[in-house]
Design a protein around this motif. Structure first.
Motif, PDB file in Angstrom:
ATOM      1  N   ASP A  65       0.878  -1.168   0.000  1.00 30.00           N
ATOM      2  CA  ASP A  65       0.000   0.000   0.000  1.00 30.00           C
ATOM      3  C   ASP A  65       0.914   1.216   0.000  1.00 30.00           C
ATOM      4  O   ASP A  65       1.548   1.530   1.009  1.00 30.00           O
ATOM      5  CB  ASP A  65      -0.904  -0.023   1.236  1.00 30.00           C
ATOM      6  CG  ASP A  65      -2.049   0.970   1.117  1.00 30.00           C
ATOM      7  OD1 ASP A  65      -2.665   1.038   0.061  1.00 30.00           O
ATOM      8  OD2 ASP A  65      -2.316   1.685   2.107  1.00 30.00           O
ATOM      9  N   TRP A  72      -2.779  10.491  -1.823  1.00 29.24           N
ATOM     10  CA  TRP A  72      -3.496   9.229  -1.896  1.00 29.24           C
ATOM     11  C   TRP A  72      -2.553   8.027  -1.995  1.00 29.24           C
ATOM     12  O   TRP A  72      -1.439   8.135  -2.500  1.00 29.24           O
ATOM     13  CB  TRP A  72      -4.428   9.197  -3.101  1.00 29.24           C
ATOM     14  CG  TRP A  72      -5.390  10.335  -3.192  1.00 29.24           C
ATOM     15  CD1 TRP A  72      -5.450  11.292  -4.160  1.00 29.24           C
ATOM     16  CD2 TRP A  72      -6.442  10.652  -2.271  1.00 29.24           C
ATOM     17  NE1 TRP A  72      -6.462  12.169  -3.915  1.00 29.24           N
ATOM     18  CE2 TRP A  72      -7.100  11.800  -2.768  1.00 29.24           C
ATOM     19  CE3 TRP A  72      -6.908  10.063  -1.099  1.00 29.24           C
ATOM     20  CZ2 TRP A  72      -8.182  12.385  -2.112  1.00 29.24           C
ATOM     21  CZ3 TRP A  72      -7.985  10.637  -0.447  1.00 29.24           C
ATOM     22  CH2 TRP A  72      -8.615  11.780  -0.942  1.00 29.24           C
ATOM     23  N   CYS A  73      -3.094   6.882  -1.563  1.00 28.70           N
ATOM     24  CA  CYS A  73      -2.393   5.608  -1.675  1.00 28.70           C
ATOM     25  C   CYS A  73      -3.165   4.664  -2.587  1.00 28.70           C
ATOM     26  O   CYS A  73      -4.356   4.838  -2.825  1.00 28.70           O
ATOM     27  CB  CYS A  73      -2.246   4.954  -0.297  1.00 28.70           C
ATOM     28  SG  CYS A  73      -1.245   5.889   0.868  1.00 28.70           S
ATOM     29  N   ARG A  74      -2.472   3.650  -3.078  1.00 32.79           N
ATOM     30  CA  ARG A  74      -3.112   2.585  -3.842  1.00 32.79           C
ATOM     31  C   ARG A  74      -2.254   1.327  -3.724  1.00 32.79           C
ATOM     32  O   ARG A  74      -1.091   1.396  -3.305  1.00 32.79           O
ATOM     33  CB  ARG A  74      -3.293   2.989  -5.303  1.00 32.79           C
ATOM     34  CG  ARG A  74      -2.012   3.178  -6.095  1.00 32.79           C
ATOM     35  CD  ARG A  74      -2.343   3.697  -7.488  1.00 32.79           C
ATOM     36  NE  ARG A  74      -1.137   3.973  -8.264  1.00 32.79           N
ATOM     37  CZ  ARG A  74      -1.134   4.705  -9.372  1.00 32.79           C
ATOM     38  NH1 ARG A  74      -2.259   5.237  -9.827  1.00 32.79           N
ATOM     39  NH2 ARG A  74      -0.013   4.918 -10.041  1.00 32.79           N
ATOM     40  N   SER A 405      -9.906   7.098  -0.946  1.00 32.81           N
ATOM     41  CA  SER A 405      -9.646   7.044  -2.384  1.00 32.81           C
ATOM     42  C   SER A 405      -9.626   8.457  -2.939  1.00 32.81           C
ATOM     43  O   SER A 405     -10.184   9.379  -2.347  1.00 32.81           O
ATOM     44  CB  SER A 405     -10.741   6.254  -3.103  1.00 32.81           C
ATOM     45  OG  SER A 405     -11.909   7.035  -3.273  1.00 32.81           O
ATOM     46  N   LYS A 418      -9.989   1.028 -10.640  1.00 30.41           N
ATOM     47  CA  LYS A 418      -8.998   1.707  -9.797  1.00 30.41           C
ATOM     48  C   LYS A 418      -9.594   2.051  -8.442  1.00 30.41           C
ATOM     49  O   LYS A 418      -8.941   1.932  -7.403  1.00 30.41           O
ATOM     50  CB  LYS A 418      -8.502   2.975 -10.497  1.00 30.41           C
ATOM     51  CG  LYS A 418      -7.819   2.712 -11.830  1.00 30.41           C
ATOM     52  CD  LYS A 418      -7.467   4.019 -12.530  1.00 30.41           C
ATOM     53  CE  LYS A 418      -6.871   3.759 -13.898  1.00 30.41           C
ATOM     54  NZ  LYS A 418      -6.582   5.019 -14.627  1.00 30.41           N
ATOM     55  N   HIS A 419     -10.850   2.480  -8.466  1.00 27.26           N
ATOM     56  CA  HIS A 419     -11.513   2.919  -7.240  1.00 27.26           C
ATOM     57  C   HIS A 419     -11.729   1.766  -6.271  1.00 27.26           C
ATOM     58  O   HIS A 419     -11.427   1.890  -5.074  1.00 27.26           O
ATOM     59  CB  HIS A 419     -12.853   3.550  -7.605  1.00 27.26           C
ATOM     60  CG  HIS A 419     -13.666   3.990  -6.433  1.00 27.26           C
ATOM     61  ND1 HIS A 419     -13.296   5.038  -5.635  1.00 27.26           N
ATOM     62  CD2 HIS A 419     -14.821   3.502  -5.916  1.00 27.26           C
ATOM     63  CE1 HIS A 419     -14.198   5.206  -4.673  1.00 27.26           C
ATOM     64  NE2 HIS A 419     -15.130   4.278  -4.817  1.00 27.26           N
ATOM     65  N   GLN A 422      -8.365   0.812  -4.780  1.00 30.08           N
ATOM     66  CA  GLN A 422      -7.915   1.817  -3.815  1.00 30.08           C
ATOM     67  C   GLN A 422      -8.649   1.677  -2.490  1.00 30.08           C
ATOM     68  O   GLN A 422      -8.031   1.579  -1.428  1.00 30.08           O
ATOM     69  CB  GLN A 422      -8.165   3.216  -4.379  1.00 30.08           C
ATOM     70  CG  GLN A 422      -6.968   3.886  -4.986  1.00 30.08           C
ATOM     71  CD  GLN A 422      -7.220   5.367  -5.165  1.00 30.08           C
ATOM     72  OE1 GLN A 422      -8.135   5.773  -5.874  1.00 30.08           O
ATOM     73  NE2 GLN A 422      -6.405   6.173  -4.538  1.00 30.08           N
ATOM     74  N   CYS A 423      -9.957   1.717  -2.562  1.00 32.39           N
ATOM     75  CA  CYS A 423     -10.749   1.735  -1.330  1.00 32.39           C
ATOM     76  C   CYS A 423     -10.503   0.501  -0.483  1.00 32.39           C
ATOM     77  O   CYS A 423     -10.217   0.591   0.718  1.00 32.39           O
ATOM     78  CB  CYS A 423     -12.234   1.849  -1.658  1.00 32.39           C
ATOM     79  SG  CYS A 423     -12.724   3.463  -2.288  1.00 32.39           S
ATOM     80  N   ASN A 426      -6.636   0.122   0.621  1.00 30.19           N
ATOM     81  CA  ASN A 426      -6.266   1.179   1.559  1.00 30.19           C
ATOM     82  C   ASN A 426      -6.881   0.948   2.930  1.00 30.19           C
ATOM     83  O   ASN A 426      -6.308   1.342   3.952  1.00 30.19           O
ATOM     84  CB  ASN A 426      -6.705   2.544   1.021  1.00 30.19           C
ATOM     85  CG  ASN A 426      -5.820   3.031  -0.122  1.00 30.19           C
ATOM     86  OD1 ASN A 426      -4.720   2.532  -0.333  1.00 30.19           O
ATOM     87  ND2 ASN A 426      -6.306   4.007  -0.870  1.00 30.19           N
TER      88      ASN A 426
END
Length: 637
Positions: A65, A72-74, A405, A418-419, A422-423, A426
């Motif tokens: 992560d 933001w992180c991913r 996100s 992607k969303h 991410q969510c 994370n």
């Protein structure tokens, strides 16, 4: 387990000193804390003051992560440690024997630690202060643990780190979830953008009333306040709008006189006539380009500001001055009738405070001021946003909710993949400290149903950002009761264990998010394959962390179908493309009996008020499903 190869200091003139002392201590049962201590006779590199090189044995695969931009992180995935990306703030790895490990870097008073792969094929833990005045390191660098349960390892590492650091930061379980966010909300951003105005806000409130959509709170977002640079600056499309936004300072911390001709208090009072509570958005920096020199806000707040290296005037990081700034902002909003705040642009320590104080000290100071002001005026009812840098995550004391996100992009099919990644990923790291906000969304977007399922399993706030005349009540009904209360899961939604360390876009397997709701659980399954090829996998009660029981009713929402499974038993699932998805309620059986709940609600077990001797009471009447003698039945209740 990990093996430390060497530890060292890096001086500002480029010399590496290989004599600092590192210690490994058992911080809590099964958790190892790694401390670093060393001194040089000259200043250390503010961007890489010290390092620890380490390697892992028996590694199969990992998920990093990492902070891919300022805010933001991913997730990233791989098998070779050298590929772990820069600015990794949490690493989960799976070993060849099926066990897991966790490395959780820490932000101490003076130093921040992040991970990255190195040329030798291992990992480097990089410690830095962003401050030129330090000649030594004495800091907790990271926590490490290995075992069978990766979720427990993460929780144990976070708890051990907070205990060793002291200070005011808390775990998620120690934070109070605000009652207001148990209800459906709306945010003005995607609907009105920087053209937000009283007339359209009231039109949206009237639309909710007309369509019987039970929205109970609204956020007045970017930018309701007076920004003189907006005037006579037309723009065409979002790229030009963002250019205008990010080149504009705040003129006055009051409602724009053209778009809110009778002031903020008047607008909020009118909106409250529709039964809404109102939250107010503002960024830490006044506006994206700070505060306008010579403007009304500058005149009132100049003693609380600093002149940053890039020329912007922004709040001072020092807690006493920062508190005066945030107190003034929050006091005005409270006096204008606001019920809570959303404070944006939080991961700005590097941009504005680098060189003024060590990273941990700067972050803890301005967050302490922000938290105190929000606590005084709004009982800590606050959403933190654009603040996924670890110096922010480790230094908020009370506020319970943080975005996980970057921004929702309407009508963007690629964005959804992607969303969701991410969510959910994370949440593995940020979710140890906060309830997670999976952002706003549209009910008439092409991904609306999938987005609604994500919010249902998120365990956080649910709010939309539909433009005028475009809200669809039928999309929202599965998420709420008639009074707007959401059927919320217990904790942040997280990937299932067999999804933790493999890239869902390339592995050919289904992607699952799991959560609990009381004694039951939920699993949402998606096809995230980059080529939209069919993917396969399985569903099991054992996918749900913390679910108790030995035999379960597994009910699929959309097909209204039932499977009875033992705890470790699995049923196969194949999803043909990106529009093929499933949502399961997993309910423990007692003597062959279980209540699934309302069949029109995504988190159906949350609709059940009580079950007494197989007599079912619902919170609201409607059709519900139940299992008796391991067969599925439907009834009205």
């Amino acid at each position: 387990m990990f093996q430390i190869q060497r530890a060292y200091l890096n001086t500002q003139d480029g010399e590496r000193i290989d004599y600092p002392v590192f210690t490994k201590e058992e911080a809590d049962e099964g958790v190892t804390a790694i401390f670093l201590e060393g001194t040089a006779n000259r200043g250390l590199d503010p961007d890489f003051g010290a390092g620890i090189d380490l390697t892992l044995t028996g590694l199969k695969s990992w998920m990093a992560d990492y902070r891919y931009c300022e805010y933001w992180c991913r997730p990233a995935f791989g098998k070779a440690l050298r590929e772990v990306p820069e600015e990794t703030q949490g690493l989960i790895y799976e070993k060849e024997d099926g066990s897991f490990g966790v490395l959780l870097p820490v932000v101490s008073e003076s130093y921040k630690c992040v991970l990255a792969g190195n040329e030798e094929g291992g990992l480097t833990a990089r410690l830095f202060s962003w401050y030129e005045g330090l000649c030594g390191v004495r800091a907790l660098a990271l926590l490490a643990a290995e075992g069978e349960n990766p979720y427990s390892l993460l929780q144990q590492c976070a708890q051990a780190g907070l205990k060793l650091l002291g200070g005011g930061c808390r775990t998620r379980e120690e934070r109070r979830y605000p009652e207001i966010f148990e209800y459906l909300g709306w945010c003005s951003w995607d609907a009105l953008e920087i053209r937000i105005n009283e007339e359209d806000l009231l039109k949206k409130c009237a639309e909710f009333k007309r369509k019987e959509i039970p929205v109970k709170w609204a956020i007045l977002d970017d930018m309701w306040a007076y920004v003189r640079n907006f005037y006579d600056k037309p723009y065409d499309g979002r790229p030009q709008m963002f250019t205008l936004m990010h080149s504009s300072p705040l003129t006055a911390f009051r409602a724009d006189p053209v778009r809110f001709p009778q002031g903020l208090l008047h607008c909020i009072d009118r909106m409250k006539e529709y039964g809404l509570k109102i939250g107010m958005w503002y960024p830490t920096t006044g506006y994206w380009r700070g505060i306008e020199p010579g403007g009304e806000a500058y005149a009132a707040l100049k003693d609380t500001l600093i002149h940053a290296a890039d020329g912007a005037y922004v709040p001072d990081y020092r807690q006493d001055r920062a508190y005066l700034y945030y107190d003034a902002c929050n006091r005005y909003l409270r006096q204008s009738g606001a019920d809570f705040v959303k404070i944006d642009n939080q991961s700005m320590t590097r941009r504005f405070y680098k060189g003024l104080a060590p990273v941990g000290e700067a972050a803890r100071s301005f967050h302490g001021a922000m938290e105190a002001a929000a606590g005084q005026h709004f009982d800590s009812c606050m959403i933190n946003c654009m603040g996924m840098a670890s110096e922010d995550m480790w230094n908020r004391s009370v506020s319970p909710i943080a975005r996980c996100s970057d921004d929702f992009l309407p009508e963007n099919r690629d964005w959804f993949v992607k969303h969701i990644l991410q969510c959910s990923f994370n949440c593995l790291i940020q979710g140890q400290f906060y309830y997670c906000d999976w952002d706003m969304w549209w009910t008439d977007d092409g991904q609306a149903v999938k987005n609604s399922i994500l919010r249902a399993v998120s365990g956080g706030p649910i709010y939309i950002s539909d433009p005028l005349c475009r809200s669809r009540s039928e999309i929202l009904r599965p998420l709420t009761f008639s009074d707007g209360r959401i059927l919320r899961c217990d904790r942040p939604g997280m990937p299932a264990r067999d999804c933790l360390t493999s890239d869902p876009t390339a592995c050919g397997r289904i992607f699952k998010i799991q959560n609990t709701c009381g004694e039951s659980g939920v699993i949402a399954a998606f096809n995230l394959d980059a080529g939209e090829q069919p993917v396969s996998g399985s569903i099991s009660p054992s996918d749900i962390e913390g679910l108790q029981g030995e035999r379960f009713a597994v009910y699929e929402h959309f097909s209204r179908s039932l499977q009875i499974l033992n705890r470790e038993e699995r049923m196969p699932l194949r999803l043909k493309n990106a529009d093929d998805f499933r949502l399961y309620a997993v309910v423990p059986l007692a003597d062959g009996f279980a209540v699934i709940g309302r069949t029109d609600k995504y988190i159906s077990p949350r609709s059940v008020k009580s079950v007494h001797q197989q007599t079912v009471t619902l919170f609201e009447s409607g059709e519900y499903a139940y299992v008796k003698e391991e067969k599925l039945f439907f009834a009205q209740g």
